[in-house]
Design an enzyme around this catalytic site. Structure first.
Site, PDB file in Angstrom:
ATOM      1  N   ASP A 121       5.973   2.729   1.543  1.00 45.48           N
ATOM      2  CA  ASP A 121       5.033   1.717   2.033  1.00 45.48           C
ATOM      3  C   ASP A 121       4.328   2.274   3.271  1.00 45.48           C
ATOM      4  O   ASP A 121       4.965   2.479   4.312  1.00 45.48           O
ATOM      5  CB  ASP A 121       5.840   0.448   2.363  1.00 45.48           C
ATOM      6  CG  ASP A 121       4.966  -0.714   2.771  1.00 45.48           C
ATOM      7  OD1 ASP A 121       3.832  -0.474   3.225  1.00 45.48           O
ATOM      8  OD2 ASP A 121       5.430  -1.866   2.637  1.00 45.48           O
ATOM      9  N   HIS A 122       3.042   2.493   3.164  1.00 46.26           N
ATOM     10  CA  HIS A 122       2.303   3.154   4.251  1.00 46.26           C
ATOM     11  C   HIS A 122       2.226   2.295   5.507  1.00 46.26           C
ATOM     12  O   HIS A 122       1.930   2.793   6.595  1.00 46.26           O
ATOM     13  CB  HIS A 122       0.899   3.531   3.765  1.00 46.26           C
ATOM     14  CG  HIS A 122       0.387   4.802   4.377  1.00 46.26           C
ATOM     15  ND1 HIS A 122       0.356   5.011   5.727  1.00 46.26           N
ATOM     16  CD2 HIS A 122      -0.085   5.941   3.816  1.00 46.26           C
ATOM     17  CE1 HIS A 122      -0.128   6.208   5.983  1.00 46.26           C
ATOM     18  NE2 HIS A 122      -0.401   6.805   4.833  1.00 46.26           N
ATOM     19  N   ARG A 123       2.499   0.989   5.367  1.00 44.00           N
ATOM     20  CA  ARG A 123       2.467   0.143   6.566  1.00 44.00           C
ATOM     21  C   ARG A 123       3.615   0.503   7.508  1.00 44.00           C
ATOM     22  O   ARG A 123       3.569   0.239   8.703  1.00 44.00           O
ATOM     23  CB  ARG A 123       2.593  -1.341   6.166  1.00 44.00           C
ATOM     24  CG  ARG A 123       1.386  -1.867   5.405  1.00 44.00           C
ATOM     25  CD  ARG A 123       1.647  -3.241   4.839  1.00 44.00           C
ATOM     26  NE  ARG A 123       2.763  -3.249   3.902  1.00 44.00           N
ATOM     27  CZ  ARG A 123       3.217  -4.334   3.285  1.00 44.00           C
ATOM     28  NH1 ARG A 123       2.639  -5.503   3.521  1.00 44.00           N
ATOM     29  NH2 ARG A 123       4.232  -4.273   2.440  1.00 44.00           N
ATOM     30  N   VAL A 124       4.683   1.078   6.916  1.00 43.35           N
ATOM     31  CA  VAL A 124       5.867   1.405   7.725  1.00 43.35           C
ATOM     32  C   VAL A 124       6.029   2.923   7.855  1.00 43.35           C
ATOM     33  O   VAL A 124       6.441   3.423   8.899  1.00 43.35           O
ATOM     34  CB  VAL A 124       7.132   0.800   7.064  1.00 43.35           C
ATOM     35  CG1 VAL A 124       8.381   1.135   7.864  1.00 43.35           C
ATOM     36  CG2 VAL A 124       6.988  -0.714   6.918  1.00 43.35           C
ATOM     37  N   PRO A 133       0.857  -1.194   0.000  1.00 45.47           N
ATOM     38  CA  PRO A 133       0.000   0.000   0.000  1.00 45.47           C
ATOM     39  C   PRO A 133       0.895   1.247   0.000  1.00 45.47           C
ATOM     40  O   PRO A 133       1.197   1.810   1.046  1.00 45.47           O
ATOM     41  CB  PRO A 133      -0.803  -0.135   1.302  1.00 45.47           C
ATOM     42  CG  PRO A 133       0.032  -1.014   2.181  1.00 45.47           C
ATOM     43  CD  PRO A 133       0.942  -1.832   1.327  1.00 45.47           C
TER      44      PRO A 133
END
Ligand code: CAO
Length: 537
Positions: free
Chosen positions: A509-512, A335
């Site tokens: 990466d929006h998760r990180v 994402p």
């Protein structure tokens, strides 16, 4: 008394210079006879090199990506057998040498007529079960198309067609056990169809392209199960993994691969089994709100383009095929959000031009890419989340700083890596990136030169463009895209002044990395480029 023995690659028939894609042991491991030591994979075969003895691994003599052939030493084992007083190092082939059968010599296909395609020299493998028949009567095949797939507990290999033509007869069926010389298929190659010529299958070629575009690209599934996988698409897995899957009753097509080049590893099979055991009850899924129509993946549209006009069919280059898989996986699974920033490089460019003039005689050319790499290394130190990778629920923060850059080559995109870029001067970075880019264009990069990246720069500045949205190169968490700098009027509080502006596009990466952090990183990079003295701070 212990003895050291060298375990070598057995006779693997026509396969030579086959890349090592997996090293299954580490020094100190205790292995049994037949345990897989390394896995080799060409584009036509996957084979484990099994241990010929029980013992302790004392040395590993091959590296991932190295190309090896029969006789190469892969591992040194310490066995506990009684031996001479001074332990000699003896070479032990992993399997009995192949019987003295002449290797199948590829015979030129006759001009026309029916041709019996036979199993080529497959080395020490005999009575290997047919696990897949890839063609049916009436199919048109090209030279090198897979006709059948054989799989023992140690190797999986395609039997490719040695001629182009139409499949007239299939002489084997699933489960048949075949050896070198067995006729698998009769192909009508045109011409005098009454004559049947006998031709061993073409030796499975090992791709000559030394570049592995996926090397820097990493161990994450090519796609989630079902995504981008055509029905019946082949899975990549070593023979031992296939055996494990068979034992556990697992359909490999449903397993998410985490190995290089989308290969399924043993851990993936076990993770799949665990996942199934702990799956959300179907009732809970059914109770979830509908997600809207169209989420079921439709098959890829099959269009007969020739119906609409003339077409030319051009097979994708090997690098393009590999990077296509990686890009599709990264696009679907990460994402990512792209953040844009403008860097004022007026002073930096003036400095770069002045330095290059000064160094004209020595030939040293400082590139904008070198300054970008330097700026990124400083930013990666300040924002360690950008120098990390996701590993399940953990974030792996790297204490090293290897920066990759995308290089456009006639065969496709490759991504060489500058190791320990933070420890190098701008001049060194310019020289090293120039050398790596040259090697990339010549197709001479080694897998080691394309692995281990922490962060990637994709510079289109030499071509143009304003902004773009680069795809994060998993398992990295961010990538910096750069376009061509242009002179723009910038308000300085009193008047518009001409400034050279470099467009930056950071995908993260929006998760990180959330938006605030990404923007801070971008602003910091722009500040460094606006005044490189900040690098010294
Ligand atoms: N703005 C303006 N000019 C630029 C520039 C920028 N941002 N970056 C480079 N240039 C200039 C260079 O100064 C050079 O000009 P001179 O020859 O007059 O000095 C010219 O453009 C050509 O540069 P280059 O692109 O060949 O060299 P580089 O060191 O900047 O880049 C490399 C090397 C390997 C990154 C580049 O050749 C390349 O392959 N880029 C394509 C990468 C790519 O395809 N990315 C997309 C991946 S998909 O996401």
């Amino acid at each position: 008394m212990s003895q050291l023995i060298e375990v070598t690659v057995p006779d693997i028939g026509d396969y030579t210079d086959v890349p090592v894609i997996d090293i299954c042991v580490i020094v100190g491991d205790v292995v049994k006879v037949d345990d897989a030591l390394v896995t080799l994979e060409s584009d036509k075969a996957t084979m484990d090199v099994p241990s010929s003895a029980a013992g302790v691994v004392r040395e590993i003599r091959v590296a991932l990506g190295e190309r090896i052939s029969a006789g190469a030493v892969v591992v040194v084992l310490e066995t506990s057998e009684q031996a001479a007083v001074t332990p000699p190092v003896v070479a032990v082939p992993v399997a009995a040498p192949a019987p003295a059968v002449a290797a199948a010599v590829p015979v030129a296909a006759p001009a026309g007529g029916a041709v019996e395609v036979k199993v080529p020299d497959i080395g020490d493998y005999h009575d290997v079960p047919v696990i897949d028949v890839c063609v049916k009567v009436g199919d048109t095949v090209k030279v090198d198309d897979a006709l059948v797939t054989l799989e023992s507990d140690k190797a999986t290999m395609d039997v490719p067609s040695s001629v182009a033509g139409v499949v007239r007869e299939i002489r084997v069926k699933l489960g048949d056990k075949v050896s070198e010389g067995a006729v698998v298929v009769v192909v009508d190659s045109g011409g005098d169809s009454a004559a049947v010529a006998s031709v061993p299958a073409a030796p499975a070629p090992v791709a000559a392209v030394p570049v592995v575009a996926s090397a820097p690209v990493p161990a994450v599934p090519a796609a989630p199960p079902g995504v981008g996988l055509a029905p019946g698409a082949r899975t990549h897995a070593s023979p031992s993994v296939r055996l494990l899957a068979r034992e556990l009753g697992v359909d490999l097509n449903k397993v998410t691969a985490s190995g290089p080049k989308g290969r399924i590893l043993k851990e993936d099979v076990t993770a799949y089994v665990k996942g199934v055991m702990t799956a959300v009850p179907a009732v809970a899924v059914a109770a979830a709100p509908p997600l809207g129509g169209g989420l079921d993946l439709l098959p890829w549209p099959k269009v007969d383009f020739a119906k609409f006009g003339p077409v030319e069919i051009k097979p994708l280059a090997r690098i393009k095929k590999i990077s296509a898989q990686n890009l599709a996986r990264n696009w679907v699974m990460i994402p990512a959000v792209t953040y844009h920033e403008d860097a004022d490089i007026t002073d930096l460019e003036a400095f770069r031009v002045a330095m290059n003039k000064e160094n004209e005689k020595s030939g040293l050319k400082i590139t904008m890419l070198a300054f970008l790499i330097k700026a990124c290394t400083v930013a990666l130190k300040k924002f360690p989340e950008f120098n990390s990778s996701l590993d399940g629920d953990n974030l792996v923060l790297k204490q090293y700083c290897h920066v990759a850059f995308a290089a456009d080559t006639p065969n496709g995109l490759v991504v060489p890596v500058i190791k320990n870029a933070d420890q190098k001067s701008v001049a060194q970075l310019a020289i090293e990136s120039g050398e790596l880019a040259r090697k990339a264009r010549d197709g001479k990069l080694s897998p080691a030169e394309m692995s281990g990246a922490c962060f990637t720069i994709s510079s289109l500045g030499g071509i143009g463009g304003t902004y773009f949205s680069p795809i994060v190169n998993a398992p990295e968490v961010a990538i910096l895209g750069v376009n061509k700098s242009v002179m723009k009027p910038v308000w300085n509080g009193a008047a518009f002044a001409p400034r050279l502006i470099l467009p930056l596009s950071l995908s993260a990466d929006h998760r990180v990395i959330d938006g605030a952090l990404a923007t801070r990183f971008n602003v910091f990079i722009a500040q460094l480029l606006a005044d490189m003295r900040r690098v010294l701070l």
